[in-house]
Motif scaffolding. Structure first.
Motif, PDB file in Angstrom:
ATOM      1  N   ARG A 152       0.823  -1.207   0.000  1.00 21.73           N
ATOM      2  CA  ARG A 152       0.000   0.000   0.000  1.00 21.73           C
ATOM      3  C   ARG A 152       0.862   1.265   0.000  1.00 21.73           C
ATOM      4  NH1 ARG A 152      -3.441   2.813   4.289  1.00 21.73           N
ATOM      5  NH2 ARG A 152      -5.439   3.272   3.270  1.00 21.73           N
ATOM      6  N   HIS A 153       1.863   1.304   0.887  1.00 19.85           N
ATOM      7  CA  HIS A 153       2.689   2.500   0.988  1.00 19.85           C
ATOM      8  C   HIS A 153       3.480   2.743  -0.293  1.00 19.85           C
ATOM      9  CE1 HIS A 153       5.713  -0.579   1.879  1.00 19.85           C
ATOM     10  NE2 HIS A 153       6.636   0.320   1.615  1.00 19.85           N
ATOM     11  N   ALA A 154       3.914   1.672  -0.948  1.00 17.67           N
ATOM     12  CA  ALA A 154       4.678   1.823  -2.183  1.00 17.67           C
ATOM     13  C   ALA A 154       3.793   2.367  -3.305  1.00 17.67           C
ATOM     14  CB  ALA A 154       5.280   0.483  -2.591  1.00 17.67           C
ATOM     15  N   PHE A 155       2.551   1.903  -3.361  1.00 23.96           N
ATOM     16  CA  PHE A 155       1.641   2.372  -4.407  1.00 23.96           C
ATOM     17  C   PHE A 155       1.368   3.867  -4.271  1.00 23.96           C
ATOM     18  CE2 PHE A 155      -2.868   3.183  -5.617  1.00 23.96           C
ATOM     19  CZ  PHE A 155      -2.688   3.116  -6.996  1.00 23.96           C
ATOM     20  N   PHE A 156       1.094   4.324  -3.051  1.00 23.55           N
ATOM     21  CA  PHE A 156       0.807   5.744  -2.875  1.00 23.55           C
ATOM     22  C   PHE A 156       2.062   6.601  -3.049  1.00 23.55           C
ATOM     23  CE2 PHE A 156      -2.944   4.097  -0.397  1.00 23.55           C
ATOM     24  CZ  PHE A 156      -3.880   4.488  -1.345  1.00 23.55           C
ATOM     25  N   ALA A 157       3.226   6.060  -2.696  1.00 16.77           N
ATOM     26  CA  ALA A 157       4.473   6.788  -2.960  1.00 16.77           C
ATOM     27  C   ALA A 157       4.723   6.885  -4.466  1.00 16.77           C
ATOM     28  CB  ALA A 157       5.644   6.079  -2.280  1.00 16.77           C
ATOM     29  N   PHE A 158       4.381   5.848  -5.193  1.00 14.19           N
ATOM     30  CA  PHE A 158       4.479   5.822  -6.659  1.00 14.19           C
ATOM     31  C   PHE A 158       3.605   6.915  -7.265  1.00 14.19           C
ATOM     32  CE2 PHE A 158       2.521   4.145 -10.606  1.00 14.19           C
ATOM     33  CZ  PHE A 158       3.646   3.973 -11.396  1.00 14.19           C
ATOM     34  N   LEU A 159       2.369   7.047  -6.769  1.00 11.52           N
ATOM     35  CA  LEU A 159       1.475   8.099  -7.260  1.00 11.52           C
ATOM     36  C   LEU A 159       1.963   9.485  -6.852  1.00 11.52           C
ATOM     37  CD1 LEU A 159      -2.114   6.647  -6.606  1.00 11.52           C
ATOM     38  CD2 LEU A 159      -0.726   6.501  -8.685  1.00 11.52           C
ATOM     39  N   GLN A 160       2.441   9.609  -5.610  1.00  7.38           N
ATOM     40  CA  GLN A 160       2.851  10.913  -5.088  1.00  7.38           C
ATOM     41  C   GLN A 160       3.951  11.542  -5.940  1.00  7.38           C
ATOM     42  OE1 GLN A 160       1.790  12.690  -1.998  1.00  7.38           O
ATOM     43  NE2 GLN A 160       2.796  14.242  -3.253  1.00  7.38           N
ATOM     44  N   GLU A 161       4.962  10.763  -6.308  1.00  9.72           N
ATOM     45  CA  GLU A 161       6.074  11.354  -7.040  1.00  9.72           C
ATOM     46  C   GLU A 161       5.723  11.634  -8.509  1.00  9.72           C
ATOM     47  OE1 GLU A 161       9.285   8.639  -6.543  1.00  9.72           O
ATOM     48  OE2 GLU A 161       8.607   7.228  -8.078  1.00  9.72           O
ATOM     49  N   ARG A 162       4.581  11.134  -8.985  1.00 13.18           N
ATOM     50  CA  ARG A 162       4.148  11.418 -10.347  1.00 13.18           C
ATOM     51  C   ARG A 162       3.071  12.511 -10.412  1.00 13.18           C
ATOM     52  NH1 ARG A 162       6.736   6.925 -10.199  1.00 13.18           N
ATOM     53  NH2 ARG A 162       7.542   5.935 -12.113  1.00 13.18           N
ATOM     54  N   TRP A 163       2.557  12.925  -9.257  1.00  9.26           N
ATOM     55  CA  TRP A 163       1.547  13.976  -9.236  1.00  9.26           C
ATOM     56  C   TRP A 163       2.075  15.313  -9.778  1.00  9.26           C
ATOM     57  CZ3 TRP A 163      -3.393  14.745  -9.306  1.00  9.26           C
ATOM     58  CH2 TRP A 163      -3.965  15.928  -8.841  1.00  9.26           C
ATOM     59  N   PRO A 164       3.286  15.768  -9.391  1.00  8.78           N
ATOM     60  CA  PRO A 164       3.799  17.020  -9.961  1.00  8.78           C
ATOM     61  C   PRO A 164       3.930  16.963 -11.477  1.00  8.78           C
ATOM     62  CG  PRO A 164       5.056  16.418  -8.010  1.00  8.78           C
ATOM     63  CD  PRO A 164       4.196  15.236  -8.349  1.00  8.78           C
ATOM     64  N   ALA A 165       4.332  15.809 -12.002  1.00 10.05           N
ATOM     65  CA  ALA A 165       4.470  15.673 -13.458  1.00 10.05           C
ATOM     66  C   ALA A 165       3.107  15.801 -14.127  1.00 10.05           C
ATOM     67  CB  ALA A 165       5.102  14.328 -13.806  1.00 10.05           C
ATOM     68  N   PHE A 166       2.067  15.247 -13.507  1.00  7.71           N
ATOM     69  CA  PHE A 166       0.723  15.372 -14.066  1.00  7.71           C
ATOM     70  C   PHE A 166       0.272  16.836 -14.064  1.00  7.71           C
ATOM     71  CE2 PHE A 166      -3.838  15.800 -13.231  1.00  7.71           C
ATOM     72  CZ  PHE A 166      -4.349  15.238 -14.399  1.00  7.71           C
ATOM     73  N   LEU A 167       0.556  17.562 -12.980  1.00  2.00           N
ATOM     74  CA  LEU A 167       0.177  18.973 -12.912  1.00  2.00           C
ATOM     75  C   LEU A 167       0.876  19.777 -14.005  1.00  2.00           C
ATOM     76  CD1 LEU A 167       0.229  19.577  -9.033  1.00  2.00           C
ATOM     77  CD2 LEU A 167      -1.764  19.193 -10.502  1.00  2.00           C
ATOM     78  N   ASP A 168       2.151  19.460 -14.255  1.00  2.00           N
ATOM     79  CA  ASP A 168       2.881  20.154 -15.317  1.00  2.00           C
ATOM     80  C   ASP A 168       2.233  19.891 -16.672  1.00  2.00           C
ATOM     81  OD1 ASP A 168       4.680  21.202 -13.548  1.00  2.00           O
ATOM     82  OD2 ASP A 168       6.245  19.729 -13.923  1.00  2.00           O
ATOM     83  N   ARG A 169       1.888  18.634 -16.912  1.00  3.42           N
ATOM     84  CA  ARG A 169       1.257  18.301 -18.201  1.00  3.42           C
ATOM     85  C   ARG A 169      -0.104  18.982 -18.326  1.00  3.42           C
ATOM     86  NH1 ARG A 169      -2.156  14.166 -19.772  1.00  3.42           N
ATOM     87  NH2 ARG A 169      -1.860  12.994 -17.839  1.00  3.42           N
ATOM     88  N   LEU A 170      -0.837  19.066 -17.219  1.00  5.73           N
ATOM     89  CA  LEU A 170      -2.154  19.692 -17.235  1.00  5.73           C
ATOM     90  C   LEU A 170      -2.057  21.182 -17.566  1.00  5.73           C
ATOM     91  CD1 LEU A 170      -5.190  19.251 -16.742  1.00  5.73           C
ATOM     92  CD2 LEU A 170      -4.787  19.782 -14.325  1.00  5.73           C
ATOM     93  N   THR A 171      -1.084  21.855 -16.965  1.00  5.75           N
ATOM     94  CA  THR A 171      -0.934  23.297 -17.235  1.00  5.75           C
ATOM     95  C   THR A 171      -0.503  23.543 -18.675  1.00  5.75           C
ATOM     96  OG1 THR A 171       1.323  23.198 -16.317  1.00  5.75           O
ATOM     97  CG2 THR A 171      -0.450  23.939 -14.859  1.00  5.75           C
ATOM     98  N   MET A 172       0.332  22.644 -19.212  1.00  5.60           N
ATOM     99  CA  MET A 172       0.727  22.798 -20.614  1.00  5.60           C
ATOM    100  C   MET A 172      -0.464  22.612 -21.534  1.00  5.60           C
ATOM    101  SD  MET A 172       4.509  21.116 -21.069  1.00  5.60           S
ATOM    102  CE  MET A 172       4.157  19.579 -20.234  1.00  5.60           C
ATOM    103  N   THR A 173      -1.343  21.682 -21.178  1.00  7.65           N
ATOM    104  CA  THR A 173      -2.539  21.448 -21.985  1.00  7.65           C
ATOM    105  C   THR A 173      -3.474  22.646 -21.931  1.00  7.65           C
ATOM    106  OG1 THR A 173      -2.410  19.070 -21.542  1.00  7.65           O
ATOM    107  CG2 THR A 173      -4.516  19.922 -22.329  1.00  7.65           C
ATOM    108  N   MET A 174      -3.603  23.228 -20.733  1.00 11.36           N
ATOM    109  CA  MET A 174      -4.499  24.374 -20.563  1.00 11.36           C
ATOM    110  C   MET A 174      -3.991  25.597 -21.326  1.00 11.36           C
ATOM    111  SD  MET A 174      -5.297  23.960 -16.502  1.00 11.36           S
ATOM    112  CE  MET A 174      -6.151  25.539 -16.366  1.00 11.36           C
ATOM    113  N   SER A 175      -2.671  25.767 -21.348  1.00 11.12           N
ATOM    114  CA  SER A 175      -2.100  26.944 -22.014  1.00 11.12           C
ATOM    115  C   SER A 175      -1.752  26.675 -23.472  1.00 11.12           C
ATOM    116  CB  SER A 175      -0.841  27.405 -21.282  1.00 11.12           C
ATOM    117  OG  SER A 175       0.148  26.377 -21.302  1.00 11.12           O
TER     118      SER A 175
END
Length: 547
Positions: A152-175
């Motif tokens: 469980r802890h590994a899965f959420f750590a896996f998601l956590q470190e990829r969340w900033p990358a998703f936000l970057d991609r989202l802002t690029m899509t919006m702009s």
């Protein structure tokens, strides 16, 4: 057999009595002769109850899943199934996982979110089956399945470190602008950088993941632009408004997820973490500024107390008899540790008891530990304490590995904890020289422990840290004061130094390996954290006791 029925039986009056023997106690000669003469012998085993399913697979299941599996068996009436077919049957009908239908990344993330959000205990043999099927899909070739599927802890750590990358991609899509060069995210887990957080089946979990602290909000340069979108729960905006928004959401979440008096025990253990997080957040809320929020929490607490008290009256008495792996009550812990040593053939193991520490205080302690030792990963679980949860009852049961009824003469003292601890491990085949015990820890440094733990003969250590208990007895500033004192004590470094001493910072393939496995719960669940270093010389179990 209760006292009234015993008296009726002794007087020769008719009374109903059921005597249940464990598999290792099948010899009926241990029972009184009059019971053998008057009674009927009934024998049950998994093979009789599930005649068409594979016994090795059934044996690995947590008992909580046997009832739904039995109902499913009656409904679907499967033919005789081998190991592989039984695994597929159990995965589908008990855990709602159909491996052959997991074809895309969003399918896998959805399955793992549901599994880990519910904190389901899926046996290793089923996880291995699932991973084997997933590996046949080229899309999952580079995914760290051996980590994120079972842990469980590994899965959420896996998601956590990829969340900033998703936000970057989202802002690029919006702009509608291309990114400015490549960004290094310092990923510790292998696998794809991009995760489909915005897929409908994944997105529905996002708010709760951040509310419950399973994922943590991050700062972002375009946070103002994203603040009005669905990703706002995962952004650091204004600290005060963030805090109140999260607090409001967590209160609603807790109200909606309060287990009933008929809930299974693991539902209460999972719920305990949410309540602990809420109590930590509450300590930063001013009574004068937000009286309505405090009243809501007060009302919610009353609902929790009423529901949990009803549940305890109906179900607590049956917990002691649960299998020790995974542990459900304190006295299961030493047996679980012994089995872990036997199964993994590890050479050393330690139990750390932090007396007086409640689960919300553990949340505070964990936060500081994470800052002091960024390489640590936290794996949390929970067990129930004995009632009453006073030290002389629960802590002795923990070190003895036995029910309190086995030490009635010492029920009001902890003076014999050391002998109870040593005796348990002597019964497991260790020698007295291989077992160590020390208490009164937490003041000053760990220098006094170095000689004890570095002794090459010592394989098992029981350590009692009582500093928090002393702080609690002198506390006059309430919950907020306790949180502050626990934070200050942790900052002094005793716990992080103790973890370093036990793990010994052993390099593995040129890298320092540090993972912290935790067991936690809340009053009167008792509870406790467990520190473990994979493949290291001193896997640790650390348990918190709430008085």
């Amino acid at each position: 057999m209760d006292c009234s029925r015993k008296q009726e039986s002794d007087r020769g009056e008719a009374t109903e009595l059921v005597v249940v023997l464990r598999a290792e106690m099948e010899d009926l000669s241990i029972l009184p002769y009059d019971l053998l003469q008057a009674g009927r012998k009934l024998s049950f085993n998994l093979g009789d109850v599930f005649p068409n399913l594979s016994y090795p697979v059934l044996e690995a299941l947590d008992r909580a899943y046997l009832d739904p599996l039995y109902r499913t068996q009656l409904q679907h009436r499967p033919d005789t199934l081998g190991d592989s077919a039984t695994k597929d049957f159990v995965l589908l009908h008990v855990f709602e996982i159909a491996p052959e239908l997991i074809r895309r990344p969003q399918d896998l993330i959805k399955v793992l979110l549901r599994r880990h959000f519910r904190n389901q205990r899926i046996p290793t043999i089923l996880d291995e089956c699932l991973i084997q099927v997933l590996r046949q899909n080229e899309l999952f070739k580079d995914w760290p399945l051996e980590q994120i599927v079972p842990l469980r802890h590994a899965f959420f750590a896996f998601l956590q470190e990829r969340w900033p990358a998703f936000l970057d991609r989202l802002t690029m899509t919006m702009s509608e602008k291309a990114g400015e060069g490549e960004v290094s995210y310092g990923l510790e887990f292998d696998g794809p950088l991009e995760i489909p957080f915005d897929h409908d089946d994944v997105r529905v979990y996002i708010d709760n993941l951040f509310l419950e602290g399973l994922l943590h909000p991050v700062a972002h340069q375009y946070a103002d632009k994203l603040s009005s979108t669905w990703v706002s729960a995962g952004l650091k905006l204004d600290p005060e408004s963030d805090h109140l928004r999260r607090l409001d959401g967590l209160i609603k979440n807790i109200d909606a997820s309060l287990p009933s008096s008929e809930a299974r025990h693991h539902e209460w253990l999972t719920f305990a973490h949410k309540w602990a997080v809420l109590n930590v957040m509450l300590s930063d809320v001013s009574e004068t500024s937000h009286p309505e929020t405090l009243q809501r929490i007060k009302d919610t607490k009353q609902k929790i107390d009423d529901s949990f008290f009803s549940w305890v009256q109906q179900h607590f008495a049956g917990l002691y008899n649960q299998p020790p792996v995974p542990p459900v009550m304190l006295h299961h812990i030493p047996r679980a540790m012994a089995r872990q040593m036997e199964k993994s053939r590890q050479k050393k193991i330690a139990l750390i008891v932090i007396d007086g520490l409640s689960l919300d205080q553990w949340v505070v302690l964990r936060e500081v530990l994470g800052e002091q030792r960024p390489g640590l990963q936290f794996r949390e679980d929970a067990v129930f304490a004995w009632i009453p949860t006073i030290t002389s009852v629960s802590r002795q049961a923990l070190f003895a590995g036995k029910l309190p009824l086995y030490f009635p003469a010492r029920i009001n003292t902890t003076a014999k904890e050391s002998s109870l601890w040593v005796q348990f491990w002597l019964d497991q085949g260790f020698t007295q020289a291989q077992v160590a015990f020390s208490k009164g820890l937490g003041n000053g440094t760990i220098d006094e422990l170095k000689e004890l733990l570095e002794n090459p003969q010592v394989c098992v250590a029981g350590l009692v840290v009582d500093k928090v208990d002393k702080i609690m007895h002198g506390m006059e500033l309430g919950t907020a004061g306790m949180h502050n004192q626990v934070r200050q004590w942790t900052l002094q470094g005793f716990m992080s130094d103790l973890i370093d001493l036990l793990q010994n910072q052993i390099p593995l393939n040129g890298q320092l390996l540090g993972s912290l496995r935790i067991i936690c719960a809340y009053w009167p669940l008792g509870v406790l954290p467990l520190f473990k270093k994979e493949n290291g010389p001193w896997p640790m179990a650390a348990f918190l006791l709430k008085r």
